[in-house]
Design a protein around this motif. Structure first.
Motif, PDB file in Angstrom:
ATOM      1  N   ASP A  67       1.051  -0.811   0.060  1.00 49.60           N
ATOM      2  CA  ASP A  67       0.000   0.225  -0.202  1.00 49.60           C
ATOM      3  C   ASP A  67       0.877   1.251   0.119  1.00 49.60           C
ATOM      4  OD1 ASP A  67      -2.237  -1.765   0.131  1.00 49.60           O
ATOM      5  OD2 ASP A  67      -2.101  -1.600   2.340  1.00 49.60           O
ATOM      6  N   GLU A  68       1.756   1.304   0.987  1.00 52.50           N
ATOM      7  CA  GLU A  68       2.670   2.657   0.969  1.00 52.50           C
ATOM      8  C   GLU A  68       3.632   3.080  -0.472  1.00 52.50           C
ATOM      9  OE1 GLU A  68       6.329   4.489   3.564  1.00 52.50           O
ATOM     10  OE2 GLU A  68       5.424   2.351   3.706  1.00 52.50           O
ATOM     11  N   GLN A  69       3.913   1.690  -1.322  1.00 47.19           N
ATOM     12  CA  GLN A  69       4.536   1.662  -2.739  1.00 47.19           C
ATOM     13  C   GLN A  69       3.834   2.560  -3.305  1.00 47.19           C
ATOM     14  OE1 GLN A  69       4.882  -1.993  -4.362  1.00 47.19           O
ATOM     15  NE2 GLN A  69       6.837  -1.183  -5.740  1.00 47.19           N
ATOM     16  N   ARG A  70       2.470   2.013  -4.094  1.00 51.94           N
ATOM     17  CA  ARG A  70       1.251   2.620  -4.246  1.00 51.94           C
ATOM     18  C   ARG A  70       1.125   3.374  -4.241  1.00 51.94           C
ATOM     19  NH1 ARG A  70      -3.732   2.764  -3.451  1.00 51.94           N
ATOM     20  NH2 ARG A  70      -3.316   1.055  -1.364  1.00 51.94           N
ATOM     21  N   GLU A  71       0.477   3.977  -2.734  1.00 55.11           N
ATOM     22  CA  GLU A  71       0.511   5.335  -2.782  1.00 55.11           C
ATOM     23  C   GLU A  71       1.545   6.567  -3.061  1.00 55.11           C
ATOM     24  OE1 GLU A  71      -1.193   6.045   1.218  1.00 55.11           O
ATOM     25  OE2 GLU A  71      -3.204   4.286   0.997  1.00 55.11           O
ATOM     26  N   VAL A  72       2.975   6.491  -2.488  1.00 55.11           N
ATOM     27  CA  VAL A  72       4.036   7.055  -3.125  1.00 55.11           C
ATOM     28  C   VAL A  72       4.457   7.504  -4.393  1.00 55.11           C
ATOM     29  CG1 VAL A  72       6.432   7.038  -2.247  1.00 55.11           C
ATOM     30  CG2 VAL A  72       4.787   6.593  -0.358  1.00 55.11           C
ATOM     31  N   LEU A  73       4.418   6.028  -5.337  1.00 55.55           N
ATOM     32  CA  LEU A  73       4.268   5.948  -6.573  1.00 55.55           C
ATOM     33  C   LEU A  73       3.431   6.441  -7.345  1.00 55.55           C
ATOM     34  CD1 LEU A  73       7.724   5.539  -6.846  1.00 55.55           C
ATOM     35  CD2 LEU A  73       7.074   4.016  -5.333  1.00 55.55           C
ATOM     36  N   THR A  74       2.287   6.005  -6.844  1.00 57.54           N
ATOM     37  CA  THR A  74       1.241   6.866  -7.696  1.00 57.54           C
ATOM     38  C   THR A  74       1.263   7.736  -8.101  1.00 57.54           C
ATOM     39  OG1 THR A  74      -0.465   4.609  -7.321  1.00 57.54           O
ATOM     40  CG2 THR A  74      -1.241   6.755  -8.007  1.00 57.54           C
ATOM     41  N   THR A  75       1.002   8.670  -6.527  1.00 58.98           N
ATOM     42  CA  THR A  75       1.081  10.628  -6.340  1.00 58.98           C
ATOM     43  C   THR A  75       3.241  11.227  -7.117  1.00 58.98           C
ATOM     44  OG1 THR A  75       0.228   9.900  -4.581  1.00 58.98           O
ATOM     45  CG2 THR A  75       1.604  12.422  -4.458  1.00 58.98           C
ATOM     46  N   TYR A  76       4.025   9.894  -6.890  1.00 61.51           N
ATOM     47  CA  TYR A  76       5.327  10.924  -7.629  1.00 61.51           C
ATOM     48  C   TYR A  76       5.191  11.180  -8.768  1.00 61.51           C
ATOM     49  CZ  TYR A  76       9.658  10.993  -9.222  1.00 61.51           C
ATOM     50  OH  TYR A  76      11.052  10.677  -9.806  1.00 61.51           O
ATOM     51  N   ILE A  77       4.387   9.893  -9.696  1.00 53.07           N
ATOM     52  CA  ILE A  77       3.591   9.745 -11.083  1.00 53.07           C
ATOM     53  C   ILE A  77       3.194   9.986 -11.902  1.00 53.07           C
ATOM     54  CG2 ILE A  77       3.548   7.602 -12.991  1.00 53.07           C
ATOM     55  CD1 ILE A  77       4.446   5.599 -11.071  1.00 53.07           C
ATOM     56  N   VAL A  78       2.186  11.049 -11.016  1.00 53.93           N
ATOM     57  CA  VAL A  78       0.492  12.126 -11.632  1.00 53.93           C
ATOM     58  C   VAL A  78       1.070  13.105 -10.903  1.00 53.93           C
ATOM     59  CG1 VAL A  78      -1.476  12.272 -10.478  1.00 53.93           C
ATOM     60  CG2 VAL A  78      -1.287  10.274 -10.505  1.00 53.93           C
ATOM     61  N   ASP A  79       2.261  13.707 -10.224  1.00 56.71           N
ATOM     62  CA  ASP A  79       2.406  14.797 -10.012  1.00 56.71           C
ATOM     63  C   ASP A  79       3.558  14.480 -11.578  1.00 56.71           C
ATOM     64  OD1 ASP A  79       2.737  16.877  -8.740  1.00 56.71           O
ATOM     65  OD2 ASP A  79       4.497  16.745  -7.777  1.00 56.71           O
ATOM     66  N   GLY A  80       4.795  14.406 -11.182  1.00 57.87           N
ATOM     67  CA  GLY A  80       5.034  14.525 -12.109  1.00 57.87           C
ATOM     68  C   GLY A  80       4.989  14.679 -13.937  1.00 57.87           C
ATOM     69  N   LEU A  81       3.542  13.920 -14.637  1.00 59.67           N
ATOM     70  CA  LEU A  81       3.046  13.525 -15.136  1.00 59.67           C
ATOM     71  C   LEU A  81       2.595  15.279 -15.593  1.00 59.67           C
ATOM     72  CD1 LEU A  81       1.437  10.506 -15.670  1.00 59.67           C
ATOM     73  CD2 LEU A  81       3.119  10.740 -17.202  1.00 59.67           C
ATOM     74  N   ALA A  82       1.816  15.524 -14.433  1.00 58.78           N
ATOM     75  CA  ALA A  82       1.195  16.606 -14.667  1.00 58.78           C
ATOM     76  C   ALA A  82       2.036  18.063 -14.769  1.00 58.78           C
ATOM     77  CB  ALA A  82       0.313  17.094 -13.182  1.00 58.78           C
ATOM     78  N   ARG A  83       3.215  17.941 -14.627  1.00 64.64           N
ATOM     79  CA  ARG A  83       4.521  19.050 -14.686  1.00 64.64           C
ATOM     80  C   ARG A  83       4.603  19.045 -15.986  1.00 64.64           C
ATOM     81  NH1 ARG A  83       6.129  20.838 -10.023  1.00 64.64           N
ATOM     82  NH2 ARG A  83       4.788  20.832  -7.752  1.00 64.64           N
ATOM     83  N   GLY A  84       4.132  17.783 -16.674  1.00 69.71           N
ATOM     84  CA  GLY A  84       4.910  17.961 -17.606  1.00 69.71           C
ATOM     85  C   GLY A  84       6.694  17.036 -18.358  1.00 69.71           C
ATOM     86  N   GLU A  85       6.435  16.475 -16.731  1.00 69.48           N
ATOM     87  CA  GLU A  85       7.656  16.347 -17.062  1.00 69.48           C
ATOM     88  C   GLU A  85       8.053  14.686 -17.569  1.00 69.48           C
ATOM     89  OE1 GLU A  85       9.066  17.808 -12.880  1.00 69.48           O
ATOM     90  OE2 GLU A  85       8.500  15.699 -13.475  1.00 69.48           O
ATOM     91  N   ARG A  86       8.999  14.057 -18.180  1.00 73.10           N
ATOM     92  CA  ARG A  86       9.185  12.577 -19.082  1.00 73.10           C
ATOM     93  C   ARG A  86       9.105  11.669 -17.391  1.00 73.10           C
ATOM     94  NH1 ARG A  86       9.329   8.600 -22.678  1.00 73.10           N
ATOM     95  NH2 ARG A  86      11.262   7.419 -22.629  1.00 73.10           N
ATOM     96  N   VAL A  87       8.275  10.650 -17.377  1.00 73.70           N
ATOM     97  CA  VAL A  87       8.079   9.576 -16.546  1.00 73.70           C
ATOM     98  C   VAL A  87       8.654   8.533 -17.211  1.00 73.70           C
ATOM     99  CG1 VAL A  87       6.857   8.701 -14.489  1.00 73.70           C
ATOM    100  CG2 VAL A  87       6.746  10.662 -15.158  1.00 73.70           C
ATOM    101  N   ILE A  88       9.707   7.757 -16.452  1.00 78.03           N
ATOM    102  CA  ILE A  88      10.036   6.748 -17.065  1.00 78.03           C
ATOM    103  C   ILE A  88      10.169   5.650 -15.080  1.00 78.03           C
ATOM    104  CG2 ILE A  88      11.507   5.151 -17.069  1.00 78.03           C
ATOM    105  CD1 ILE A  88      13.102   6.830 -18.695  1.00 78.03           C
ATOM    106  N   TYR A  89       9.860   4.048 -15.584  1.00 74.90           N
ATOM    107  CA  TYR A  89       9.364   3.985 -13.416  1.00 74.90           C
ATOM    108  C   TYR A  89      10.327   2.289 -13.827  1.00 74.90           C
ATOM    109  CZ  TYR A  89       7.752   1.133 -10.109  1.00 74.90           C
ATOM    110  OH  TYR A  89       7.294   0.411  -8.502  1.00 74.90           O
TER     111      TYR A  89
END
Length: 297
Positions: free
Chosen positions: A27-49
């Motif tokens: 749960d912790e992994q999912r919540e932190v990483l989901t927020t991190y990825i969504v925030d990066g996309l919202a800022r217009g950054e390219r995201v690689i997981y």
């Protein structure tokens, strides 16, 4: 325990940050990483997981639950989910210099494509452990840390504490300026509410009084919907609770389905007397840690 000065809330991550996520809960992994990825996309950054133990489809479902059109993001090149063994291992060997050089190629390509920067995260877990000992990973983290002065790259290095020895996790944390954590569910000058994961629940820091009881009650109601048998309420850093706050806890416990419990942890003896004065400590569905053996998590 990591001091507050060594932690960074995930919504405050910016390009140039090199952070560590030591986690012991999916749960912790999912919540932190989901927020991190969504925030990066919202800022217009390219995201690689870089995925290892988590299936790419699962990561896609995390994002879909947060309203991200994962397929479109991938098709547009804004998001990529890659197996870590195809990007960190070369001929079965972990080559830190090659990995870092490859990352800088990705940064340059992101810049050339018009992105403000590249946001990455990697699961440093099972595929790396057989081929990279702790010394090799520490060396890699130190080399990677020197790359963040350009402010074109942000990274969260994930270390599953269920996979690595505690001493190894401590060593990896020391390689990073800060540890990343999920944002508080509420935070003002009187009360802060932080999610907890082992066990699942809430930690309350500060005061529950007439100024904060509304936010506290709302957060409790939302947390009661989490799909867990018992919700744990850590009150080790609670400084004060008034009758309205106690009533909010009692009502939350009473609203739980039969067989579920609201488990109060580390409540100071003086504050527990507030519950005992009118017998609210005997509310069905309410348990204290000294009574909770056999209740489960």
């Amino acid at each position: 325990m990591v001091s507050s000065s060594k932690t960074r809330q995930v919504r405050k991550v910016r390009l140039g940050d090199h952070l560590c996520l030591p986690f012991s809960s999916d749960d912790e992994q999912r919540e932190v990483l989901t927020t991190y990825i969504v925030d990066g996309l919202a800022r217009g950054e390219r995201v690689i997981y870089y995925a290892d133990q988590t299936a790419p489809d699962m990561i896609g479902s995390w994002l879909a639950d947060s309203g991200v059109e994962t397929g479109r993001m991938v098709d547009e090149g804004r998001l990529e989910i890659r197996p870590i063994n195809n990007n960190y291992l070369f001929d079965g060997r972990f080559e830190p210099d090659v990995v870092i050089t490859t990352l800088w190629v990705e940064v340059r390509q992101a810049r050339d494509a018009g992105y403000p920067g590249l946001r990455i995260s990697g699961e440093m877990t099972s595929d790396l452990r057989p081929v990279a000992d702790e010394r090799a990973l520490v060396d890699f983290e130190h080399r990677l840390a020197r790359a963040f002065h350009s402010r074109e790259l942000a990274a969260i290095c994930q270390y599953d504490q269920r996979v690595f020895d505690p001493s190894a996790v401590t060593g990896m944390i020391a390689c990073h300026p800060q540890v990343v954590q999920i944002d508080p569910l509420h935070d003002d000058h009187r009360m802060r509410i932080v999610p907890t994961y082992l066990p699942r629940g809430l930690k309350i820091i500060g005061n529950i009084d007439v100024m904060t009881v509304g936010a506290f009650t709302t957060t409790l109601r939302l947390a009661n919907r989490w799909p867990v048998q018992n919700l744990h309420l850590n009150l080790s850093e609670l400084e004060f609770i008034d009758v309205a706050g106690v009533r909010a806890i009692v009502h939350a416990a009473a609203d739980l389905a039969p067989g579920r419990h609201l488990v109060i942890e580390q409540l100071a003896p003086g504050l527990r007397k507030v519950f005992e004065v009118v017998g609210w400590d005997r509310t069905p569905g309410l348990r204290f840690t000294d009574e909770a053996e056999g209740v489960g998590t």
